[in-house]
Scaffold this motif. Structure first.
Motif, PDB file in Angstrom:
ATOM      1  N   PHE A  27      38.406  28.571  47.845  1.00  0.00           N
ATOM      2  CA  PHE A  27      38.683  29.740  47.069  1.00  0.00           C
ATOM      3  C   PHE A  27      38.908  31.142  47.969  1.00  0.00           C
ATOM      4  CE2 PHE A  27      38.092  33.403  44.417  1.00  0.00           C
ATOM      5  CZ  PHE A  27      38.681  32.844  43.190  1.00  0.00           C
ATOM      6  N   PHE A  45      23.772  35.540  36.219  1.00  0.00           N
ATOM      7  CA  PHE A  45      24.443  36.761  36.949  1.00  0.00           C
ATOM      8  C   PHE A  45      23.645  38.016  36.391  1.00  0.00           C
ATOM      9  CE2 PHE A  45      27.466  33.544  36.537  1.00  0.00           C
ATOM     10  CZ  PHE A  45      28.352  33.874  37.474  1.00  0.00           C
ATOM     11  N   MET A  82      40.318  36.278  34.663  1.00  0.00           N
ATOM     12  CA  MET A  82      39.428  35.194  35.430  1.00  0.00           C
ATOM     13  C   MET A  82      37.814  35.715  35.555  1.00  0.00           C
ATOM     14  SD  MET A  82      39.488  34.117  39.750  1.00  0.00           S
ATOM     15  CE  MET A  82      40.364  32.394  39.480  1.00  0.00           C
ATOM     16  N   SER A 104      34.660  34.521  33.331  1.00  0.00           N
ATOM     17  CA  SER A 104      33.745  33.775  34.253  1.00  0.00           C
ATOM     18  C   SER A 104      32.534  34.450  34.500  1.00  0.00           C
ATOM     19  CB  SER A 104      34.553  33.650  35.742  1.00  0.00           C
ATOM     20  OG  SER A 104      35.675  33.053  35.596  1.00  0.00           O
ATOM     21  N   VAL A 105      32.426  35.974  34.312  1.00  0.00           N
ATOM     22  CA  VAL A 105      31.066  36.392  34.644  1.00  0.00           C
ATOM     23  C   VAL A 105      30.563  36.939  33.437  1.00  0.00           C
ATOM     24  CG1 VAL A 105      30.178  38.351  36.127  1.00  0.00           C
ATOM     25  CG2 VAL A 105      31.685  36.923  37.204  1.00  0.00           C
ATOM     26  N   LEU A 136      34.411  26.952  45.224  1.00  0.00           N
ATOM     27  CA  LEU A 136      33.710  28.080  45.608  1.00  0.00           C
ATOM     28  C   LEU A 136      32.572  27.456  46.455  1.00  0.00           C
ATOM     29  CD1 LEU A 136      33.123  30.054  42.155  1.00  0.00           C
ATOM     30  CD2 LEU A 136      34.277  30.759  44.056  1.00  0.00           C
ATOM     31  N   LYS A 176      31.744  29.394  30.157  1.00  0.00           N
ATOM     32  CA  LYS A 176      32.917  29.376  30.459  1.00  0.00           C
ATOM     33  C   LYS A 176      33.597  28.486  29.377  1.00  0.00           C
ATOM     34  CE  LYS A 176      34.033  29.546  34.900  1.00  0.00           C
ATOM     35  NZ  LYS A 176      34.163  29.337  36.485  1.00  0.00           N
ATOM     36  N   LEU A 234      30.782  31.166  47.715  1.00  0.00           N
ATOM     37  CA  LEU A 234      30.104  32.007  47.051  1.00  0.00           C
ATOM     38  C   LEU A 234      28.774  31.464  47.220  1.00  0.00           C
ATOM     39  CD1 LEU A 234      30.770  33.175  43.087  1.00  0.00           C
ATOM     40  CD2 LEU A 234      28.280  32.874  44.431  1.00  0.00           C
ATOM     41  N   LYS A 285      25.562  36.441  41.634  1.00  0.00           N
ATOM     42  CA  LYS A 285      25.434  35.441  40.827  1.00  0.00           C
ATOM     43  C   LYS A 285      23.956  34.866  41.458  1.00  0.00           C
ATOM     44  CE  LYS A 285      27.539  30.848  39.801  1.00  0.00           C
ATOM     45  NZ  LYS A 285      28.682  30.243  39.893  1.00  0.00           N
ATOM     46  N   LYS A 329      36.888  24.577  40.052  1.00  0.00           N
ATOM     47  CA  LYS A 329      36.736  26.025  40.413  1.00  0.00           C
ATOM     48  C   LYS A 329      35.423  25.705  41.244  1.00  0.00           C
ATOM     49  CE  LYS A 329      36.821  30.799  39.821  1.00  0.00           C
ATOM     50  NZ  LYS A 329      36.129  31.827  39.039  1.00  0.00           N
ATOM     51  N   HIS A 359      25.687  28.782  32.171  1.00  0.00           N
ATOM     52  CA  HIS A 359      26.989  29.557  32.605  1.00  0.00           C
ATOM     53  C   HIS A 359      28.189  28.667  32.499  1.00  0.00           C
ATOM     54  CE1 HIS A 359      29.831  30.665  36.023  1.00  0.00           C
ATOM     55  NE2 HIS A 359      29.791  31.325  35.046  1.00  0.00           N
TER      56      HIS A 359
HETATM   57  O1  LIG Z   1      33.882  31.396  38.160  1.00  0.00           O
HETATM   58  C1  LIG Z   1      32.657  31.300  38.377  1.00  0.00           C
HETATM   59  O2  LIG Z   1      31.999  30.100  38.423  1.00  0.00           O
HETATM   60  C2  LIG Z   1      31.887  32.296  39.222  1.00  0.00           C
HETATM   61  O3  LIG Z   1      30.794  32.068  39.607  1.00  0.00           O
HETATM   62  C3  LIG Z   1      32.509  33.746  39.213  1.00  0.00           C
HETATM   63  C4  LIG Z   1      33.647  34.127  39.935  1.00  0.00           C
HETATM   64  C5  LIG Z   1      34.600  34.884  39.371  1.00  0.00           C
HETATM   65  C6  LIG Z   1      35.750  35.314  39.975  1.00  0.00           C
HETATM   66  C7  LIG Z   1      35.975  34.714  41.087  1.00  0.00           C
HETATM   67  C8  LIG Z   1      35.192  33.907  41.699  1.00  0.00           C
HETATM   68  C9  LIG Z   1      33.936  33.447  41.209  1.00  0.00           C
END
Ligand SMILES: O=C(O)C(=O)Cc1ccccc1
Ligand SMILES: Nc1ncnc2c1ncn2[C@@H]1O[C@H](C[S@+](CC[C@H]([NH3+])C(=O)[O-])CC(=O)[O-])[C@@H](O)[C@H]1O
Length: 243
Positions: free
Chosen positions: A19, A236, A32, A36-37, A203, A186, A207, A166, A199, A182
């Protein structure tokens, strides 16, 4: 400015690249992050209120990893001080370009200075409010303590750091439960299981979440006198650290 719906991971991808915050992400970023958050908009609004309370005259507010400037704009809207600046920093040229364009379109008296740089290399001084809103999680773990120490040193007496992240959980049952919730969040926002899992792969190792206890200990070690969670929605959370 064009800002679309996030469908970046909707189709099956052969190879999933790590990412990054490039043009395709910038084009859909508001959608997004919102979907997502959990609690994102509530956190942005509260950052404005906190800045209204803590911004001191003749001081600077920093928005580190500002993306499209949502936290900076909330701060600018709420701060009543006469003399202050907001320094918004991001190392993604695509983000900073889009934010610069967006700011030019607004007619308001702009207090926001944009800097395209790595937050590990930006000087912090005369700060009353520093915001790391879902940014520290993208900094290599080994670099996090030094960054927080520099933030602490750059804060004026009475200054605050707002740190949103997160979270990971030491208890494996909590980790599984909160990650599942979570995922359900989503799904409720319209993401498919394929989008969510692709996604998640992108990540991986990009992340890197840590537990609240790890964050709190690091903040105290950096010099902060107190660090507590003021908001949490599943995995979060947003913390306030006091100088
Ligand atoms: O989308 C996810 O799973 C996240 O953890 C949050 C996120 C939101 C936007 C960009 C990257 C991660
Ligand atoms: N080393 C770095 N230096 C500078 N910027 C960085 C670095 N690493 C990552 N970034 C930047 O940090 C931002 C993280 S997003 C923040 C949301 C925003 N705060 C918001 O309130 O909307 C969170 C998310 O997408 O989950 C991106 O714009 C990166 O380019």
């Amino acid at each position: 400015m064009t800002s679309g719906k996030d469908q970046l991971y909707a189709q099956p991808l052969g190879q999933i690249a790590a990412f990054n915050f490039d043009d395709p992400v910038v084009n859909v970023f508001p959608d997004m992050i919102q979907r997502s958050v959990p609690g994102y908009q509530a956190i942005i609004s509260a950052i404005g209120l906190l800045a209204g309370r803590f911004c001191q005259e003749h001081s600077t507010c920093y928005d580190l990893g500002c993306s499209l400037g949502a936290a900076s704009l909330a701060m600018q809207h709420q701060i009543q001080a006469q003399d202050f600046r907001i320094v918004a920093v991001d190392n993604s040229p695509a983000m900073i370009e889009r934010l610069a364009n967006n700011l030019q379109l607004t007619r308001t008296d702009n207090k926001i200075d944009l800097v395209c740089a790595d937050i590990r290399e930006v000087a912090i001084s005369q700060a009353s409010v520093v915001v790391l809103n879902f940014t520290l999680q993208f900094i290599p773990i080994d670099d996090r303590a030094a960054l927080l120490s520099r933030i602490y040193q750059g804060l004026l007496p009475g200054g605050i750091l707002i740190l949103s992240e997160k979270l990971a959980f030491a208890d494996p049952r909590q980790q599984v439960l909160q990650a599942d919730m979570h995922h359900l969040f989503k799904q409720a926002q319209g993401y498919s299981t394929l989008e969510i899992s692709q996604k998640r792969s992108a990540l991986e190792n990009v992340l890197v979440p840590e537990s609240f206890e790890v964050h709190q200990n690091r903040l105290l070690k950096a010099g902060f006198s107190s660090a507590e969670i003021w908001f949490q929605y599943f995995n979060f959370a947003s913390m306030i650290a006091l100088k």
